[in-house]
Write an enzyme that holds these catalytic residues in place. Structure first.
Site, mmCIF file in Angstrom:
data_model
loop_
_atom_site.group_PDB
_atom_site.id
_atom_site.type_symbol
_atom_site.label_atom_id
_atom_site.label_comp_id
_atom_site.label_asym_id
_atom_site.label_seq_id
_atom_site.Cartn_x
_atom_site.Cartn_y
_atom_site.Cartn_z
ATOM 1 N N GLY A 78 21.210 -30.857 46.159
ATOM 2 C CA GLY A 78 21.841 -30.597 47.452
ATOM 3 C C GLY A 78 22.736 -29.380 47.403
ATOM 4 O O GLY A 78 23.674 -29.276 48.187
ATOM 5 N N ASP A 79 22.436 -28.476 46.453
ATOM 6 C CA ASP A 79 23.271 -27.279 46.323
ATOM 7 C C ASP A 79 22.431 -26.131 45.772
ATOM 8 O O ASP A 79 21.251 -26.039 46.115
ATOM 9 C CB ASP A 79 24.502 -27.608 45.457
ATOM 10 C CG ASP A 79 25.725 -26.840 45.929
ATOM 11 O OD1 ASP A 79 25.677 -25.604 45.907
ATOM 12 O OD2 ASP A 79 26.725 -27.472 46.340
ATOM 13 N N ASP A 80 23.007 -25.289 44.899
ATOM 14 C CA ASP A 80 22.241 -24.155 44.382
ATOM 15 C C ASP A 80 21.187 -24.632 43.391
ATOM 16 O O ASP A 80 21.503 -25.303 42.406
ATOM 17 C CB ASP A 80 23.171 -23.156 43.693
ATOM 18 C CG ASP A 80 24.175 -22.555 44.669
ATOM 19 O OD1 ASP A 80 23.885 -22.530 45.885
ATOM 20 O OD2 ASP A 80 25.241 -22.112 44.218
ATOM 21 N N ASN A 105 20.518 -25.285 48.634
ATOM 22 C CA ASN A 105 20.879 -23.978 49.209
ATOM 23 C C ASN A 105 19.912 -22.874 48.834
ATOM 24 O O ASN A 105 20.012 -21.777 49.374
ATOM 25 C CB ASN A 105 22.268 -23.554 48.713
ATOM 26 C CG ASN A 105 23.360 -24.494 49.175
ATOM 27 O OD1 ASN A 105 23.164 -25.252 50.116
ATOM 28 N ND2 ASN A 105 24.502 -24.449 48.520
#
Ligand SMILES: *[C@@H]1O[C@H](CO)[C@@H](O)[C@H](O)[C@H]1NC(C)=O
Ligand SMILES: *[C@@H]1O[C@H](CO)[C@@H](O)[C@H](O)[C@H]1NC(C)=O
Ligand SMILES: *[C@@H]1O[C@H](CO)[C@@H](O)[C@H](O)[C@H]1NC(C)=O
Ligand SMILES: *[C@@H]1O[C@H](CO)[C@@H](O)[C@H](O)[C@H]1NC(C)=O
Ligand SMILES: *[C@@H]1O[C@H](CO)[C@@H](O)[C@H](O)[C@H]1NC(C)=O
Ligand SMILES: *[C@@H]1O[C@H](CO)[C@@H](O)[C@H](O)[C@H]1NC(C)=O
Ligand SMILES: *[C@@H]1O[C@H](CO)[C@@H](O)[C@H](O)[C@H]1NC(C)=O
Ligand SMILES: *[C@@H]1O[C@H](CO)[C@@H](O)[C@H](O)[C@H]1NC(C)=O
Ligand SMILES: *[C@@H]1O[C@H](CO)[C@@H](O)[C@H](O)[C@H]1NC(C)=O
Ligand SMILES: *[C@@H]1O[C@H](CO)[C@@H](O)[C@H](O)[C@H]1NC(C)=O
Ligand SMILES: *[C@@H]1O[C@H](CO)[C@@H](O)[C@H](O)[C@H]1NC(C)=O
Ligand SMILES: *[C@@H]1O[C@H](CO)[C@@H](O)[C@H](O)[C@H]1NC(C)=O
Length: 429
Positions: free
Chosen positions: A234-236, A258
């Site tokens: 849910g991020d990089d 992301n």
């Protein structure tokens, strides 16, 4: 504990030692199986590393090894077969006590529960083992608490001060926080990595319950290779941080999150962040059902803090200089990403502040296909103090939703080539 030493090797060792007085070592072999039944495996795991982690081979059999405290594996000329999982007990309050983790990753004062260091080693998890992070307990715990960089949530697998190391066919199930970090390391190959931060708590369906579950953060490391990665987060998906040089990435799928980040950079006013010679190819961004993971931000994005110092790291910062130069991102397939290519230099601040002096140059985007959720296909909002320069696109074919004219936004860009329409401040034709 089962430590099986090769009798032949020890025999040879004694023979040569006596007969020739030579420093010839035994080929050490250790085999370890889980103790089972609610027992703690940490002691026997560390004993095997200490017995066979230099000039030896360690086999962890299939199953679950119950790990109850922080571990450093120091490996010198060693091979580890990890058929099972290092299962880190989901005792959130325990791990959040900083003395129960290592603080070897300087950037943002992050914590690690499992550090691998040394040289000339290989850890092969044979696609059957790796790390069980028990992340769901962590994500639930933090669902109503503030998350901050440096708050003690542990990186699942940290390579620190490692040289000529290989991590192969490794699975990390539900990382609580960053899945991987490689810091202060050189000549490291990761071939085959799975990270899977997927919320299964129906109470949080449709929200991103798994922020900060980056696939990997690379920092102060040279000649790192990432092959065959599959990241759900849910991020990089990848976060390329300061002083990453000569990075090769091939065949990476990012499910949700992301996208691939360069940054954030320039957080420390007294340290330059220099990123050079990055080559990435065969990449795929896949948007997941929104009930599982609502975000699929970019193909690739680049972010710096402003030129102003706004507080101190790990949570504040800015004012750091440096550069990102010579980056190629080719053969990318994007599936419904928000902005396929994005640069901004106002992380943690705003455009009214002193602009960043961290400069982007030589960014090349070749052979891109797929689609975006909106009309903005590229957005370069660069710092007026230095501008972005030498940006090139070749066979860049990413589409907008039906009938929307593509927008190419360029602010403070000195040189850009290869887009099908002009790139200007508003993106309007
Ligand atoms: C792990 O070890 C701890 C301490 O001995 C024990 O309390 C716990 O039940 C064990 N967990 C598992 C899954 O075996
Ligand atoms: C490991 O092997 C190296 C090179 O063969 C040797 O110099 C060293 O003493 C060995 N160390 C141990 C602990 O066996
Ligand atoms: C978070 O929720 C849990 C249970 O859902 C509750 O026990 C706890 O007090 C809450 N914490 C905060 C900081 O609101
Ligand atoms: C890094 O590893 C080298 C050996 O590979 C060792 O000599 C050095 O002390 C280590 N540095 C730190 C800071 O751990
Ligand atoms: C970079 O690392 C790889 C191992 O991943 C190694 O084979 C190669 O020789 C290294 N390159 C240089 C220039 O040292
Ligand atoms: C990731 O975890 C979710 C939830 O446990 C599962 O449904 C999914 O199949 C996993 N994905 C992979 C690639 O293992
Ligand atoms: C790409 O990586 C995936 C694992 O993420 C692997 O299953 C697949 O075989 C790889 N493809 C190639 C062409 O190597
Ligand atoms: C990056 O390397 C440069 C020298 O090349 C050094 O001045 C700077 O402090 C380093 N930055 C970090 C974050 O280590
Ligand atoms: C740019 O990076 C590539 C690796 O991606 C490298 O082969 C090339 O030499 C670099 N170019 C310069 C000018 O450093
Ligand atoms: C968007 O691109 C992905 C990847 O190429 C493709 O699977 C999907 O069908 C496309 N969706 C639309 C609406 O064009
Ligand atoms: C350059 O950046 C400044 C600050 O963000 C902005 O005000 C200005 O409009 C930009 N210049 C151009 C030509 O886009
Ligand atoms: C930055 O680019 C703008 C055009 O967007 C140009 O007007 C300006 O002179 C450039 N500034 C620098 C420092 O190169």
């Amino acid at each position: 504990m089962n430590l099986i030493f090769s009798k032949l090797a020890i025999g040879l060792f004694l023979f040569f030692r006596v007969a020739l007085s030579l420093e010839i070592h035994a080929d050490k072999e250790c085999t370890v199986s889980p103790l089972g039944d609610g027992q703690d495996d940490t002691d026997q795991v560390l004993a095997a590393i200490s017995q066979c982690g230099t000039n030896g081979t360690i086999t962890f059999t299939e199953g679950s090894f119950n790990i109850t405290r922080k571990m450093i594996w120091e490996l010198e000329s060693a091979t580890v077969h990890l058929f099972g999982y290092m299962n880190f007990v989901p005792d959130v309050e325990y791990w959040l006590n900083m003395s129960n983790t290592y603080q070897v990753v300087f950037i943002q004062s992050q914590s690690s529960w499992f550090v691998v260091t040394g040289s000339d080693f290989e850890i092969d998890a044979h696609n059957t083992g790796g790390i069980q992070g028990n992340g769901q307990t962590w994500w639930n715990f933090f669902s109503n608490r503030t998350r901050e960089d440096g708050d003690g949530r542990p990186i699942a697998l940290t390579l620190y001060n490692a040289t000529r190391g290989i991590i192969r066919n490794f699975r990390i199930e539900s990382q609580p926080f960053w899945c991987n970090c490689v810091a202060e390391s050189e000549d490291v190959l990761y071939d085959g990595m799975l990270c899977n931060a997927t919320n299964t708590n129906p109470e949080f369906a449709g929200t991103n319950l798994v922020p900060n579950t980056d696939g990997i953060d690379t920092y102060r490391s040279n000649n790192i290779t990432l092959l065959n990665w599959d990241i759900t987060c849910g991020d990089d998906c990848l976060a390329i941080k300061g002083n990453t040089t000569n990075l090769l990435v091939r065949n990476v799928t990012c499910n949700g999150g992301n996208g691939i980040a360069f940054g954030s950079l320039g957080q420390y006013f007294n340290l330059s962040d220099n990123v050079e010679n990055v080559y990435m190819e065969d990449l795929k961004m896949v948007r997941l059902p929104s009930s599982v993971q609502p975000n699929m931000g970019t193909g690739v994005y680049f972010k710096t803090w402003t030129g102003e110092v706004n507080g101190t790291p790990p949570t504040g910062g800015g004012g750091g200089t440096g550069h990102v130069r010579n980056v190629t991102v080719q053969r990318m397939n994007v599936d419904q990403v928000d902005i396929p290519v994005h640069v901004y230099q106002t992380n943690g601040g705003s455009a009214s502040e002193t602009p960043s002096t961290l400069m982007f140059s030589g960014l090349h985007f070749d052979d891109w296909v797929g689609n975006a959720t909106g009309s903005t296909i590229v957005e370069f909002v660069c710092s007026p103090a230095v501008n972005c320069t030498d940006l090139t696109f070749e066979s860049f074919d990413v589409t907008t939703p039906s009938n929307e004219a593509p927008r190419y936004i360029c602010q403070n860009v000195t040189s850009i080539l290869g887009l099908q329409a002009p790139c200007n401040a508003t993106g309007e034709a």
